[in-house]
Design a protein around this motif. Structure first.
Motif, PDB file in Angstrom:
ATOM      1  N   ASP A 367       0.793  -1.213  -0.056  1.00  0.00           N
ATOM      2  CA  ASP A 367      -0.093   0.012   0.175  1.00  0.00           C
ATOM      3  C   ASP A 367       0.964   1.141   0.060  1.00  0.00           C
ATOM      4  O   ASP A 367       1.874   1.358   0.738  1.00  0.00           O
ATOM      5  CB  ASP A 367      -1.002   0.052   1.105  1.00  0.00           C
ATOM      6  CG  ASP A 367      -1.753   1.293   1.393  1.00  0.00           C
ATOM      7  OD1 ASP A 367      -2.224   1.824   0.084  1.00  0.00           O
ATOM      8  OD2 ASP A 367      -2.021   1.784   2.591  1.00  0.00           O
ATOM      9  N   THR A 370      -3.416   4.337  -0.382  1.00  0.00           N
ATOM     10  CA  THR A 370      -4.707   4.040  -0.569  1.00  0.00           C
ATOM     11  C   THR A 370      -5.742   4.869   0.570  1.00  0.00           C
ATOM     12  O   THR A 370      -5.363   4.529   1.662  1.00  0.00           O
ATOM     13  CB  THR A 370      -5.243   2.410  -0.606  1.00  0.00           C
ATOM     14  OG1 THR A 370      -4.356   1.747  -1.580  1.00  0.00           O
ATOM     15  CG2 THR A 370      -6.481   2.276  -0.585  1.00  0.00           C
ATOM     16  N   ASP A 372      -8.170   5.269   3.350  1.00  0.00           N
ATOM     17  CA  ASP A 372      -8.991   4.230   3.992  1.00  0.00           C
ATOM     18  C   ASP A 372      -9.811   5.257   4.982  1.00  0.00           C
ATOM     19  O   ASP A 372      -9.957   6.549   4.834  1.00  0.00           O
ATOM     20  CB  ASP A 372      -8.082   3.517   4.754  1.00  0.00           C
ATOM     21  CG  ASP A 372      -7.179   4.295   5.434  1.00  0.00           C
ATOM     22  OD1 ASP A 372      -7.008   5.109   6.019  1.00  0.00           O
ATOM     23  OD2 ASP A 372      -5.990   3.322   5.647  1.00  0.00           O
ATOM     24  N   ASP A 373     -10.459   4.748   6.063  1.00  0.00           N
ATOM     25  CA  ASP A 373     -11.230   5.512   6.964  1.00  0.00           C
ATOM     26  C   ASP A 373     -10.407   6.538   7.819  1.00  0.00           C
ATOM     27  O   ASP A 373     -10.898   7.514   8.211  1.00  0.00           O
ATOM     28  CB  ASP A 373     -11.962   4.532   7.906  1.00  0.00           C
ATOM     29  CG  ASP A 373     -13.141   3.660   7.371  1.00  0.00           C
ATOM     30  OD1 ASP A 373     -13.304   2.613   7.927  1.00  0.00           O
ATOM     31  OD2 ASP A 373     -13.455   4.266   6.215  1.00  0.00           O
ATOM     32  N   ASN A 379     -12.822   5.708   2.035  1.00  0.00           N
ATOM     33  CA  ASN A 379     -12.342   4.316   1.885  1.00  0.00           C
ATOM     34  C   ASN A 379     -12.358   3.628   0.516  1.00  0.00           C
ATOM     35  O   ASN A 379     -13.702   3.347   0.103  1.00  0.00           O
ATOM     36  CB  ASN A 379     -13.165   3.608   3.033  1.00  0.00           C
ATOM     37  CG  ASN A 379     -12.489   2.117   3.309  1.00  0.00           C
ATOM     38  OD1 ASN A 379     -12.280   1.364   2.441  1.00  0.00           O
ATOM     39  ND2 ASN A 379     -12.585   1.836   4.624  1.00  0.00           N
ATOM     40  N   ASP A 381     -11.481   0.813  -0.337  1.00  0.00           N
ATOM     41  CA  ASP A 381     -11.648  -0.533  -0.470  1.00  0.00           C
ATOM     42  C   ASP A 381     -13.275  -0.818  -0.303  1.00  0.00           C
ATOM     43  O   ASP A 381     -13.876  -1.842  -0.660  1.00  0.00           O
ATOM     44  CB  ASP A 381     -10.857  -1.372   0.631  1.00  0.00           C
ATOM     45  CG  ASP A 381      -9.501  -1.428   0.490  1.00  0.00           C
ATOM     46  OD1 ASP A 381      -9.102  -1.174  -0.654  1.00  0.00           O
ATOM     47  OD2 ASP A 381      -8.747  -1.584   1.358  1.00  0.00           O
ATOM     48  N   TYR A 387      -8.911  -4.947  -1.060  1.00  0.00           N
ATOM     49  CA  TYR A 387      -8.085  -4.768  -0.171  1.00  0.00           C
ATOM     50  C   TYR A 387      -6.543  -4.152  -0.501  1.00  0.00           C
ATOM     51  O   TYR A 387      -5.782  -4.431   0.171  1.00  0.00           O
ATOM     52  CB  TYR A 387      -7.682  -6.130   0.426  1.00  0.00           C
ATOM     53  CG  TYR A 387      -8.724  -7.032   1.276  1.00  0.00           C
ATOM     54  CD1 TYR A 387      -9.166  -6.350   2.473  1.00  0.00           C
ATOM     55  CD2 TYR A 387      -9.180  -8.116   0.825  1.00  0.00           C
ATOM     56  CE1 TYR A 387      -9.964  -6.995   3.238  1.00  0.00           C
ATOM     57  CE2 TYR A 387     -10.483  -8.633   1.590  1.00  0.00           C
ATOM     58  CZ  TYR A 387     -10.595  -8.048   2.740  1.00  0.00           C
ATOM     59  OH  TYR A 387     -11.690  -8.715   3.259  1.00  0.00           O
ATOM     60  N   SER A 389      -5.706  -1.303   0.616  1.00  0.00           N
ATOM     61  CA  SER A 389      -5.006  -0.479   1.607  1.00  0.00           C
ATOM     62  C   SER A 389      -4.105  -1.671   2.535  1.00  0.00           C
ATOM     63  O   SER A 389      -3.651  -1.239   3.590  1.00  0.00           O
ATOM     64  CB  SER A 389      -6.088  -0.038   2.543  1.00  0.00           C
ATOM     65  OG  SER A 389      -6.956  -0.927   2.988  1.00  0.00           O
TER      66      SER A 389
END
Length: 401
Positions: A367, A370, A372-373, A379, A381, A387, A389
C-alpha cells in the motif's frame, strides 16, 4: 462430460512430458492441419487479504489446459480455433464444485496478409491498449479497467503489418457479463452491446529493445429493460440497478473508455519499461418517485474509474526477472470532488524461470497511500470491494506444458 475432459487433461500431460517444452505441444501436424496442447499447473500461497475471499492465508492449486487448432480452408485462407479451460480451485469454486470453466473459446478465419477474424469468448480490442503493464502474477493491474473482461459473443478483426497492429471488435447482447469498474452492482452487468478499437506501432530494436505505443477506445450500452421498481414493497429488481431503499434508485446506462500506453524493451531478456493510462466512465440514471404528481423524476450523472501504471523490469540470462512499479486508481464522482477516492500500490516481483517448463516466484503488493477510513473518512476498499489498503504477498511454483 467431466470424465471426458479429465481424460483429455491426462492425455495432454502425457504429451507434454514427452515433448518437454513450455510452448504449445504439437500433437498432430499434417498437410497444414495441426493441433497443439498447452497448459499449466500451479500452487500459490497467498497471505491474508490477498483477495476479497481471503481473510486468512491459504494455498490455492489451479490448472489451465488449452487446445490450439488450425486447418486450411481454401488457398490463402485458414480456419483456426482455440479452447482454454480453468480447472480446480483456481476457478473460485469450493472442492465439491471443482470442474472446468471456459476461459477462452474462439473460432476464426486467417486471411494471411489481409488479417484475421475470430468469434467467441475473449477480451475486446481495448485489452491490447492496456496490455504493456499487465505482466504480474497477482499483485498488478490496480490501475487497469478491462484486463479481466473476457466477454462472450465477441467478433474481432485484427490486422498486422509494417510494425502496425489494428483491432476492431463488437460484442453482442449478453447477460451477467463481468465489467471492471461497475463496483456498485458487483461488476456483473447485462450488456446490450459494446464496440472497441485499438491501434499500435512497434519499432525495430532501439538499443536494448523495441519501442511501442498503443491507443484504444471502447463504448457500450447496458440493458435497462429488466429493471422493475415496486414502490409499495420498496424493492428493485434488475442486474444493472443500485437500490439503497426509499423512493429512489439508480441504474447503469452506458459506459465508455479510452486508453494509451507505451513500452520499451521486452520481458524475455534485458530491461523493460512500460506505462499505461486509462479512463472508464459509467453513465448513471437516477430515479426519484415524485409523490406530488405520481411520476418518476430522472436525473443523470456519471463516475470515472481512471488509472495510471508504470513498471520497470529486468530479466537476466539465467531466467531471473525482477520487477517493480507504481499503480494508482481513482474513482471520481460527477460534481462531488470531495468524495473521490484513490487506491495506490507498489507491486514487487522476483520470478525465476528455472527452465522452459518450471517457474518459481515471490511477489508482494504494498500500500502506497490508498484512501481508508483514516483519510478524511474516505475508503477505497469499501467502495470497490478490494483490499488495496493492505500489504499482501504470495509465493508460487508452476509447471508449464
Amino acid at each position: 462430460m467431466k470424465k471426458s475432459l479429465l481424460a483429455l487433461a491426462v492425455s495432454a500431460l502425457a504429451a507434454a512430458s514427452i515433448a518437454s517444452t513450455a510452448s504449445a505441444t504439437t500433437v498432430y501436424d499434417k498437410d497444414g492441419t495441426s493441433m497443439g496442447i498447452y497448459g499449466r499447473v500451479q500452487s500459490v500461497y497467498y497471505s491474508e487479504h490477498h483477495g476479497t475471499d481471503k481473510t486468512e492465508g491459504s494455498i490455492d492449486t489451479s490448472a489451465r489446459m488449452g487446445f490450439d487448432l488450425r486447418t486450411p480452408l481454401t488457398s490463402g485462407i485458414d480456419v483456426f480455433a482455440l479452447a482454454e479451460w480453468e480447472a480446480a480451485n483456481g476457478n473460485g469454486k469450493n472442492d465439491e464444485a471443482d470442474g472446468f470453466d471456459a476461459r477462452y473459446l474462439w473460432v476464426g478465419f486467417d486471411f494471411g496478409q489481409f488479417g484475421q477474424v475470430k468469434i467467441g469468448k475473449f477480451e475486446e480490442a481495448i485489452k491490447y491498449a492496456i496490455g504493456p503493464t499487465d505482466h504480474w502474477e497477482d499483485a498488478g493491474c490496480t490501475g487497469l479497467a478491462g484486463n479481466d473482461d473476457r466477454s462472450e459473443s465477441v467478433i474481432m478483426y485484427q490486422w498486422s503489418g509494417y510494425g502496425v497492429d489494428a483491432y476492431i471488435s463488437y460484442a453482442m447482447a449478453r447477460d451477467n457479463e463481468h465489467l471492471d469498474g461497475a463496483y456498485y452492482i458487483g461488476e456483473n452487468v447485462d450488456r446490450d452491446w459494446s464496440a472497441s478499437a485499438a491501434l499500435g506501432y512497434t519499432s525495430p530494436d532501439v538499443l536494448f529493445g523495441p519501442i511501442g505505443v498503443r491507443v484504444g477506445y471502447l463504448a457500450g450500452e447496458l440493458n435497462q429493460d429488466n429493471s422493475v421498481f415496486d414502490r409499495t414493497k420498496g424493492t428493485v429488481t434488475g442486474t444493472n440497478v443500485v437500490y439503497s431503499g426509499g423512493n429512489t434508485y439508480s441504474e447503469y446506462d452506458s459506459y465508455d473508455q479510452w486508453a494509451v500506453s507505451a513500452f520499451w524493451g521486452t520481458l524475455a531478456q534485458g530491461p523493460y519499461m512500460a506505462v499505461a493510462y486509462q479512463c472508464r466512465t459509467f453513465d448513471i440514471n437516477d430515479y426519484t418517485y415524485n409523490t406530488t404528481n405520481g411520476v418518476w423524476d430522472k436525473t443523470t450523472g456519471d463516475y470515472d474509474v481512471s488509472g495510471l501504471e508504470f513498471t520497470v523490469a529486468y530479466t537476466f540470462q539465467n531466467g531471473l526477472r525482477l520487477a517493480t512499479g507504481y499503480e494508482m486508481q481513482t474513482i471520481e464522482f460527477d460534481g462531488d470532488e470531495d468524495s473521490d477516492v484513490d487506491a495506490v500500490t507498489v507491486p514487487i516481483l522476483a520470478l525465476w524461470k528455472v527452465n522452459p517448463n518450471f517457474d518459481v516466484w515471490a511477489e508482494c503488493r504494498l500500500d502506497a497511500g490508498t484512501d481508508d477510513d483514516d483519510n478524511g473518512g474516505k475508503n477505497f476498499d469499501a467502495e470497490a470491494g478490494t483490499y488495496y489498503s493492505e500489504n499482501v504477498f504470495s509465493f508460487g511454483a508452476r509447471y508449464n506444458f
